[in-house]
Design a protein around this motif. Sequence first.
Motif, short mmCIF file in Angstrom:
data_model
loop_
_atom_site.label_atom_id
_atom_site.label_comp_id
_atom_site.label_asym_id
_atom_site.label_seq_id
_atom_site.Cartn_x
_atom_site.Cartn_y
_atom_site.Cartn_z
N SER A 58 -114.71 -77.77 142.24
CA SER A 58 -113.40 -77.77 141.58
C SER A 58 -112.93 -76.37 141.22
O SER A 58 -111.74 -76.13 141.06
CB SER A 58 -113.46 -78.62 140.31
OG SER A 58 -113.83 -79.94 140.61
N GLY A 59 -113.88 -75.45 141.04
CA GLY A 59 -113.52 -74.09 140.65
C GLY A 59 -114.19 -73.70 139.35
O GLY A 59 -115.07 -74.40 138.84
N VAL A 60 -113.75 -72.58 138.79
CA VAL A 60 -114.35 -72.02 137.57
C VAL A 60 -113.26 -71.87 136.51
O VAL A 60 -112.24 -71.22 136.74
CB VAL A 60 -115.01 -70.65 137.85
CG1 VAL A 60 -115.61 -70.09 136.56
CG2 VAL A 60 -116.07 -70.77 138.93
N ALA A 61 -113.48 -72.46 135.35
CA ALA A 61 -112.50 -72.38 134.27
C ALA A 61 -112.44 -70.97 133.69
O ALA A 61 -113.45 -70.27 133.66
CB ALA A 61 -112.86 -73.38 133.18
N PRO A 62 -111.25 -70.55 133.22
CA PRO A 62 -111.10 -69.20 132.64
C PRO A 62 -111.58 -69.17 131.19
O PRO A 62 -110.83 -68.92 130.26
CB PRO A 62 -109.59 -68.97 132.74
CG PRO A 62 -109.00 -70.33 132.59
CD PRO A 62 -109.96 -71.28 133.27
N THR A 63 -112.87 -69.39 130.99
CA THR A 63 -113.41 -69.65 129.66
C THR A 63 -113.19 -68.49 128.70
O THR A 63 -112.74 -68.69 127.56
CB THR A 63 -114.91 -69.98 129.76
OG1 THR A 63 -115.10 -70.93 130.80
CG2 THR A 63 -115.42 -70.54 128.46
N ARG A 64 -113.54 -67.29 129.12
CA ARG A 64 -113.39 -66.16 128.19
C ARG A 64 -111.92 -65.92 127.86
O ARG A 64 -111.58 -65.63 126.71
CB ARG A 64 -114.02 -64.90 128.78
CG ARG A 64 -113.87 -63.71 127.86
CD ARG A 64 -114.67 -62.53 128.27
NE ARG A 64 -114.23 -61.31 127.60
CZ ARG A 64 -114.75 -60.12 127.79
NH1 ARG A 64 -115.76 -59.96 128.64
NH2 ARG A 64 -114.29 -59.07 127.15
N LYS A 65 -111.05 -66.07 128.83
CA LYS A 65 -109.61 -65.88 128.56
C LYS A 65 -109.11 -66.93 127.56
O LYS A 65 -108.27 -66.63 126.70
CB LYS A 65 -108.83 -65.93 129.87
CG LYS A 65 -109.09 -64.75 130.80
CD LYS A 65 -108.25 -64.84 132.06
CE LYS A 65 -108.42 -63.59 132.93
NZ LYS A 65 -109.77 -63.50 133.50
N LEU A 66 -109.63 -68.15 127.67
CA LEU A 66 -109.27 -69.18 126.70
C LEU A 66 -109.74 -68.79 125.30
O LEU A 66 -108.98 -68.89 124.32
CB LEU A 66 -109.89 -70.52 127.11
CG LEU A 66 -109.26 -71.22 128.32
CD1 LEU A 66 -110.18 -72.32 128.84
CD2 LEU A 66 -107.89 -71.81 127.97
N LEU A 67 -110.97 -68.33 125.20
CA LEU A 67 -111.49 -67.91 123.90
C LEU A 67 -110.66 -66.78 123.30
O LEU A 67 -110.33 -66.78 122.11
CB LEU A 67 -112.95 -67.47 124.04
CG LEU A 67 -113.99 -68.58 124.26
CD1 LEU A 67 -115.33 -67.96 124.64
CD2 LEU A 67 -114.13 -69.45 123.03
#
Length: 496
Positions: free
Chosen positions: A345-354
Motif C-alpha cells: 500500500s505504501g508508507v505513511a508520512p508518519t514524521r510529517k504527521l507528528l
Amino acid sequence: MDPARPGRRPRLQRALTRPDAAGPRTGTSGRAAGALRLNTTGKTLLRRVHTLITMQGERLAPAEPLRDAAVLIEGGRIAWLGPDRDVTPQTLSGAEVRDLSGQVVLPGLVNTHHHLYQNLTRCLAPDAGLFEWLRTLYPVWLRLSPEAAYLSARLGLAELALSGCTMTSDHLYLYPNGVRLDDTIRAAQDAGLRFHATRGSMSLGESQGGLPPDRAVEREADILADCARLIAEYHDPAPLAMVRVALAPCSPFSVSAELMRESAALARASGVMLHTHLAETADEDAYCLSRFGLRPLDYAESLGWTGPDVWFAHGVHFSPDDVRRLGHCGCGVAHCPSSNMRLASGVAPTRKLLEAGVRVALGVDGSASNDGAHLLAEARQALLVSRVRGQVDDQLSAYDALWLATRGGAAVLNRPDTGQLAPGLAADLIAVDLGDVGYSGARHDPRSALTLCGPTRVSLNMVAGRIIVDGGRLVGVDLRELSERHDALSRRMILG
C-alpha cells in the motif's frame, strides 16, 4: 453454543483456564502462575528495576529513564515510583514484592487498529493488493461463527499481551451467522486487557457500487440500532475504564454517505469516538475521486468526520495539505506499517504527521494483512520503514517509535489515564528482560534497545494492577489448547 452470551460459562473458557500445557510455570516472584493475579491487598511493589522508562515529558523533551528504580501499585493505579533506595518500611508494608533485577519497565503498549477475527485466515492471498485481497477473503470471512469470533479474539489478545500490549482497539465489521460484537468484548474481559471495541459496519454491497458482496452487508437501520444497544450496554466513559465502544463504518467503499453521517450523529450524541479506514491505497484514492469527486480526507470532512473524536487507520496517501489540515482538526491516525508493506500500500508520512501536530499511534492491523500481532515488533517496523527512503525529514527516532506505541496510542484513543507511568495513572505496565540474548551488548541504552533490537516476549504484563503475563508466559491460559481449537476453526472456515 455461543461462548460469549451473558450468563453462560463456555466450555472453551473452562478449558483455557487450565495450567499451561507446557507444564508448571513460575513467574519472577517464584510462585506458580495459575490464574489472573491481583494481590488481595491491591498493593504490589516492583523493586530493583534495572531501567524505568516512564514516558513522561514531551516527545522531543522526554524524561530521563531512572536506573535502579521501584514502582508501587495500589488499587489498580501507580501509587509511587522513584529510586529503589527511597523505598520505606511504609511502602513495603502489606505489599507483594517482586524483584525485577535486570529488567526494563515501561508503560504498557497501546494498539489502535486491529481485526481480531482475521487471525483465522492468516497467509491467504499472500501476493495480493488490498482490493484483490478483500475480494478473496470476504467469502471466507462470511463463514465466521460466534465461537470463532470469541476464539480468534482470545488468541489475538494472547498474542498482543505477550508482545507488551495492555490496551487495544478492535474493528469488527462482519456479522454473519449470529456473530455479535459482544463475542469479542467477552473475550477481552476474559483476557484482562483494556478494550476499545469498535462496532464496524458495511452497508454498500457490490450491486450498489461497493466492494463487499451483497450478502456481507447489513441494513443501515439494524446497524444503528445495534450501535445504540452496544453503547448503552458496554461503554464506560469513566477514567480507568476497561471497556469502551466506538462506532466504525468500515471504509468509503463499503458504507453509504448516509450511514457515515448517521453514525457520526449517534456517536456525538452518545459521547463515543469514531473510527474508519482512510487513505490506505491508491485504489481508494481513485475510487473516491470517481464516485464522489473528492479525495478520501475531503470526503470524510464533507460528512462531518473530522475532529478530536475521530481516528483513521492507515493514512498512507495523505497529501501535504491533508497532513496540515489533520493537524488543525485534531484527528488521530493509526499507523500500520507491517500491513501497509504486506499489501504493497505504501508508507505513511508518519514524521510529517507528528510534526504537524497530529496524534499518531500504532496498529498491528488484522492478522490476515499482517500475519502477526507483535506490538513491540510493530514499533520497530515503524522506525525502520521511516528510514527506507533515506530522507532525513521522514526518519523517526528510536524514542519516537516507543512514543507511538505508548503515549501516541493513549492520545489517539483519548485515554490520558494510560500511556505513561506517573502517580494516579493506570497500573498498566510491562517488563522486558535485558538478559535475553537479543539484548546482549545493548544494556547501556535499554530505551533504544527496545525498538532497535529484535523484539522478544515481555517477561511481565500488568493491566490495572493485575498480572496477565508472568515470566514470559500467559497466566491462567492453556495456550496450546487455545491454539489447537483456533486452528480447527480456521481450517473449517478456509476449506468451507
